[in-house]
Design a protein around this motif. Sequence first.
Motif, PDB file in Angstrom:
ATOM      1  N   LYS A   1       9.429 -21.013  19.885  1.00 13.65           N
ATOM      2  CA  LYS A   1       8.837 -19.699  19.668  1.00 13.65           C
ATOM      3  C   LYS A   1       9.850 -18.796  18.969  1.00 13.65           C
ATOM      4  N   VAL A   2       9.358 -17.837  18.214  1.00 13.67           N
ATOM      5  CA  VAL A   2      10.240 -16.887  17.544  1.00 13.67           C
ATOM      6  C   VAL A   2      10.796 -15.904  18.568  1.00 13.67           C
ATOM      7  N   GLU A   3      12.123 -15.781  18.572  1.00 13.81           N
ATOM      8  CA  GLU A   3      12.786 -14.848  19.490  1.00 13.81           C
ATOM      9  C   GLU A   3      13.283 -13.609  18.764  1.00 13.81           C
ATOM     10  N   LEU A   4      13.940 -13.810  17.616  1.00 13.73           N
ATOM     11  CA  LEU A   4      14.466 -12.711  16.816  1.00 13.73           C
ATOM     12  C   LEU A   4      14.033 -12.883  15.371  1.00 13.73           C
ATOM     13  N   VAL A   5      13.914 -11.761  14.672  1.00 14.94           N
ATOM     14  CA  VAL A   5      13.546 -11.793  13.259  1.00 14.94           C
ATOM     15  C   VAL A   5      14.494 -10.879  12.489  1.00 14.94           C
ATOM     16  N   GLU A   6      15.080 -11.423  11.423  1.00  8.84           N
ATOM     17  CA  GLU A   6      15.869 -10.618  10.495  1.00  8.84           C
ATOM     18  C   GLU A   6      15.018 -10.353   9.260  1.00  8.84           C
ATOM     19  N   VAL A   7      14.993  -9.098   8.836  1.00  2.01           N
ATOM     20  CA  VAL A   7      14.170  -8.700   7.697  1.00  2.01           C
ATOM     21  C   VAL A   7      15.065  -8.103   6.619  1.00  2.01           C
ATOM     22  N   ASP A   8      14.939  -8.618   5.404  1.00  6.28           N
ATOM     23  CA  ASP A   8      15.556  -7.978   4.251  1.00  6.28           C
ATOM     24  C   ASP A   8      14.612  -6.848   3.830  1.00  6.28           C
ATOM     25  N   MET A   9      15.001  -5.629   4.136  1.00  8.34           N
ATOM     26  CA  MET A   9      14.110  -4.476   3.945  1.00  8.34           C
ATOM     27  C   MET A   9      14.104  -3.963   2.507  1.00  8.34           C
ATOM     28  N   GLY A  10      14.904  -4.586   1.634  1.00  6.69           N
ATOM     29  CA  GLY A  10      15.000  -4.104   0.264  1.00  6.69           C
ATOM     30  C   GLY A  10      15.956  -2.935   0.169  1.00  6.69           C
ATOM     31  N   LYS A  11      15.954  -2.280  -0.970  1.00  5.91           N
ATOM     32  CA  LYS A  11      16.919  -1.211  -1.218  1.00  5.91           C
ATOM     33  C   LYS A  11      16.431   0.126  -0.661  1.00  5.91           C
ATOM     34  N   ALA A  12      17.357   0.836  -0.029  1.00  3.62           N
ATOM     35  CA  ALA A  12      17.068   2.190   0.431  1.00  3.62           C
ATOM     36  C   ALA A  12      16.930   3.115  -0.774  1.00  3.62           C
TER      37      ALA A  12
ATOM     38  N   SER B   1       4.960  -1.481   0.340  1.00  7.45           N
ATOM     39  CA  SER B   1       6.265  -1.100  -0.203  1.00  7.45           C
ATOM     40  C   SER B   1       7.008  -2.305  -0.773  1.00  7.45           C
ATOM     41  N   GLY B   2       6.268  -3.364  -1.111  1.00  4.90           N
ATOM     42  CA  GLY B   2       6.887  -4.515  -1.749  1.00  4.90           C
ATOM     43  C   GLY B   2       6.923  -5.737  -0.846  1.00  4.90           C
ATOM     44  N   ILE B   3       7.459  -6.828  -1.380  1.00  6.30           N
ATOM     45  CA  ILE B   3       7.548  -8.090  -0.642  1.00  6.30           C
ATOM     46  C   ILE B   3       8.859  -8.117   0.141  1.00  6.30           C
ATOM     47  N   LYS B   4       8.746  -8.406   1.438  1.00  5.20           N
ATOM     48  CA  LYS B   4       9.907  -8.471   2.318  1.00  5.20           C
ATOM     49  C   LYS B   4      10.142  -9.921   2.739  1.00  5.20           C
ATOM     50  N   THR B   5      11.418 -10.286   2.852  1.00  3.49           N
ATOM     51  CA  THR B   5      11.802 -11.630   3.278  1.00  3.49           C
ATOM     52  C   THR B   5      12.205 -11.607   4.744  1.00  3.49           C
ATOM     53  N   LEU B   6      11.635 -12.532   5.520  1.00  2.25           N
ATOM     54  CA  LEU B   6      11.905 -12.641   6.946  1.00  2.25           C
ATOM     55  C   LEU B   6      12.625 -13.944   7.246  1.00  2.25           C
ATOM     56  N   ARG B   7      13.603 -13.894   8.141  1.00  2.00           N
ATOM     57  CA  ARG B   7      14.282 -15.091   8.639  1.00  2.00           C
ATOM     58  C   ARG B   7      14.084 -15.140  10.146  1.00  2.00           C
TER      59      ARG B   7
END
Length: 280
Positions: A113-124, A100-106
């Motif tokens: 270690k990674v604890e939380l991940v924010e994802v730009d899910m793109g447009k609804a 469904s496309g390229i997603k950006t993760l922060r």
Amino acid sequence: MVSFTKMHGLGNDYVYVNCLENTLDDPARFSVFVSRRHFCVGSDGLVLILPSDTADFKMRMFNADGSEGRMCGNAIRCVGKYVYDHGLTEKTELTVETLSGIKTLRLSIKHDKVELVEVDMGKAVLTAADIPVATELERFINQPVMVGHKLYNLTCVSMGNPHAVIFKNEIDALNLEEIGPQFEHHKLFPDRINTEFVEVLDDHTLKMRVWERGSGETFACGTGACASVVAAVVNSRCPRDAEITVHLRGGDLTATYRSDGSVLMKGSATHVFDGCIDFE
């Protein structure tokens, strides 16, 4: 032998296979094999981590029945944790290619270690034909639909995969094993549907249960949480550009439906164990 890692996002658990240097033959069949609870590893499906020509990494995900999904919000957070924790990247902002496309993760790091991940899910996506919903309506928002022998009001959203959101009180009492398949295979949804049953606790808090196509009820669904927040906004139950907390059976996610039409999702990602299994 196939080496794998078991991970989960709020109880939405998958088996992850590193395919950056190796290949896995017949991933659909492997997903069915490995997902069997009580008889094998047990999971909601399979996720492959692959190289990409257009992003930092590529993700493919398969449901427990072997069908390939376009996107999974919980799984992509775990991909971010996997590649960072295993030293495959030093980036704390990275891109992942999906169907469904390229997603950006922060990535939020704690003790290396990674604890939380924010994802730009793109447009609804709210256009019915693009979800898809078999209707002549341009958008399918708060529309009455007979499912089984009951009338439900559905709001349909795509977050890279299709969702039908129903606002309802006392969702804990619902028999999802009975009604979930009726939604999933309804004639309105040519590609089947993920179905969210959502209780509005206040204008910044939702409670959700989900029936995922191909997997049944799961403890969490990232794209479903995002779809539920979008549906809540377009039905004037929650504000736009505000962080909304979604209580799932496996824990909490937050999602923000922004004025530009995009959705931000944030949540945890958890490593469970590593293993190796025979697969012929």
